[in-house]
Design an enzyme around this catalytic site. Structure first.
Site, PDB file in Angstrom:
ATOM      1  N   GLU A  45       0.796  -1.240   0.000  1.00  0.00           N
ATOM      2  CA  GLU A  45       0.000   0.000   0.000  1.00  0.00           C
ATOM      3  C   GLU A  45       0.825   1.285   0.000  1.00  0.00           C
ATOM      4  O   GLU A  45       0.564   2.192   0.794  1.00  0.00           O
ATOM      5  CB  GLU A  45      -0.979  -0.024   1.184  1.00  0.00           C
ATOM      6  CG  GLU A  45      -1.871  -1.258   1.156  1.00  0.00           C
ATOM      7  CD  GLU A  45      -2.834  -1.369   2.344  1.00  0.00           C
ATOM      8  OE1 GLU A  45      -2.722  -0.560   3.280  1.00  0.00           O
ATOM      9  OE2 GLU A  45      -3.677  -2.284   2.325  1.00  0.00           O
ATOM     10  N   GLU A  49      -5.832 -11.128  -1.235  1.00  0.00           N
ATOM     11  CA  GLU A  49      -6.613 -10.881  -0.011  1.00  0.00           C
ATOM     12  C   GLU A  49      -8.109 -10.856  -0.304  1.00  0.00           C
ATOM     13  O   GLU A  49      -8.852 -10.032   0.213  1.00  0.00           O
ATOM     14  CB  GLU A  49      -6.214  -9.530   0.622  1.00  0.00           C
ATOM     15  CG  GLU A  49      -4.740  -9.358   0.857  1.00  0.00           C
ATOM     16  CD  GLU A  49      -4.392  -8.143   1.713  1.00  0.00           C
ATOM     17  OE1 GLU A  49      -5.298  -7.559   2.348  1.00  0.00           O
ATOM     18  OE2 GLU A  49      -3.209  -7.775   1.744  1.00  0.00           O
TER      19      GLU A  49
END
Ligand code: GLA
Length: 324
Positions: A133, A238
């Site tokens: 991220e 995920e």
């Protein structure tokens, strides 16, 4: 392969990795959780145990207890192990906040962290989410402690440091970049630049937390292809599928199943060979753990229900891997 075969069997049979993220406590204490993982998945990711917060109780110490338990379980069961994650701005240790470091100290700290953690698991972790991220929702480099100290070059260094101690494949991982959109465009540019600078990056992880939002599978396939064309491996790292609370369809389990099927089809079509869901069964989904989430989203986003019984999404995925 018949419909009686487990998800793991049908996946393994066609060279596909089907994974789940694990927590050590459930693995130790909950036999149905443990059995579900062992029988149904051929890939695992520690959900939290390899993050810096849980791993680093103090600046100069490590606690590998939970991470070792999960990685050892994966190896003992002949599974593909994804390490998550070496560099992130969240789930930092509590002591970090009060530490008054210089930029140089922070860089040394991160290098030592990566060398120690990726080095420890060099023979047991197959793939690492090296950086998680790094891109903000508006597509710019996210302002983090790492970017603040080293600028964009922190990514270059993190991947290089990891490659110094492990042969695992090295990934950049992010959310909201699953389909072709502004954020994935920015990540595409960022990763192209890393490759031009000869940074040892092997792939990109698309998180695929589908919370209320289900992008067109064709756009996801197109996104996967453009990263593959850069020479990068693409994995789904995920995945979960939830609906906006109050706006969920009556047959939400069926709709969830249809979306899992569509994403698996996009994987098969593009040659993306790894799909990891975020959790094992609904009872331990992260959506149950965050206080405000049950009000925002439905909290049963996974392939197995609270009792570890397979849901329609499980059967959709199994059928797709048999027939698709
Ligand atoms: C992000 C992180 C994961 C996890 C999930 C949900 O996607 O990459 O480590 O924290 O959020 O909890």
């Amino acid at each position: 392969m018949s419909n009686d075969s487990s998800l793991k069997e049908v996946a393994t049979d066609r060279g596909f990795r089907i994974g789940a993220t694990l927590n050590a406590q459930s693995l130790r204490n909950d036999p149905s959780y443990w059995k579900t993982v062992r029988n149904e998945f051929n890939a695992i990711t520690p959900e939290n145990a390899l993050k810096m917060g849980p791993l680093r109780p103090a600046r100069n110490t490590y606690d590998f207890t939970d991470a070792d338990a999960i990685v050892d379980f994966g190896r003992a069961n002949d599974m593909y192990v994804r390490g998550h994650t070496l560099v992130w701005h969240n789930q930092l240790p509590n002591w970090f906040q009060a530490w008054e470091y210089t930029d140089e100290q922070l860089e040394t700290f991160l290098r030592d962290h990566i060398h120690t953690v990726a080095g420890r698991y060099r023979a047991t972790v197959d793939a690492w989410d090296v950086v998680n991220e790094a891109v903000a929702d508006d597509g710019t480099l996210r302002e983090t402690v790492w970017a603040d100290a080293m600028g964009e070059k922190y990514l270059d260094r993190a991947f290089r440091w990891a490659s110094e101690v492990t042969d695992a494949t090295l990934y950049y991982n992010d959310y909201g970049a699953d389909a072709v959109n502004e954020k994935s465009d920015s990540i595409y540019t960022l990763l192209s630049n890393l490759l031009e600078r000869d940074v040892p990056i092997d792939g990109i992880g698309l998180q695929c937390h589908f919370l209320g939002d289900r992008p067109a599978p064709e756009s996801i396939a197109e996104n996967i292809r453009r990263f593959q064309e850069l020479g990068l491996d693409v994995q789904i790292t995920e995945m979960d599928v939830a609906f906006t609370a109050g706006d969920a369809p009556d047959d939400r389990c069926q709709e969830q199943a249809a979306y899992y099927r569509a994403i698996a089809e996009a994987c098969l079509e593009t040659g993306c060979d790894t799909l990891v869901q975020w959790g094992v069964n609904d009872a331990n989904s992260w959506l149950r753990q965050f206080k405000d989430f049950p009000e925002r989203y439905t909290d049963d986003p996974l392939l197995f229900d609270d009792n570890c019984d397979p849901k329609p999404a499980y059967h959709a995925l199994t059928d797709t891997l048999i027939d698709g």
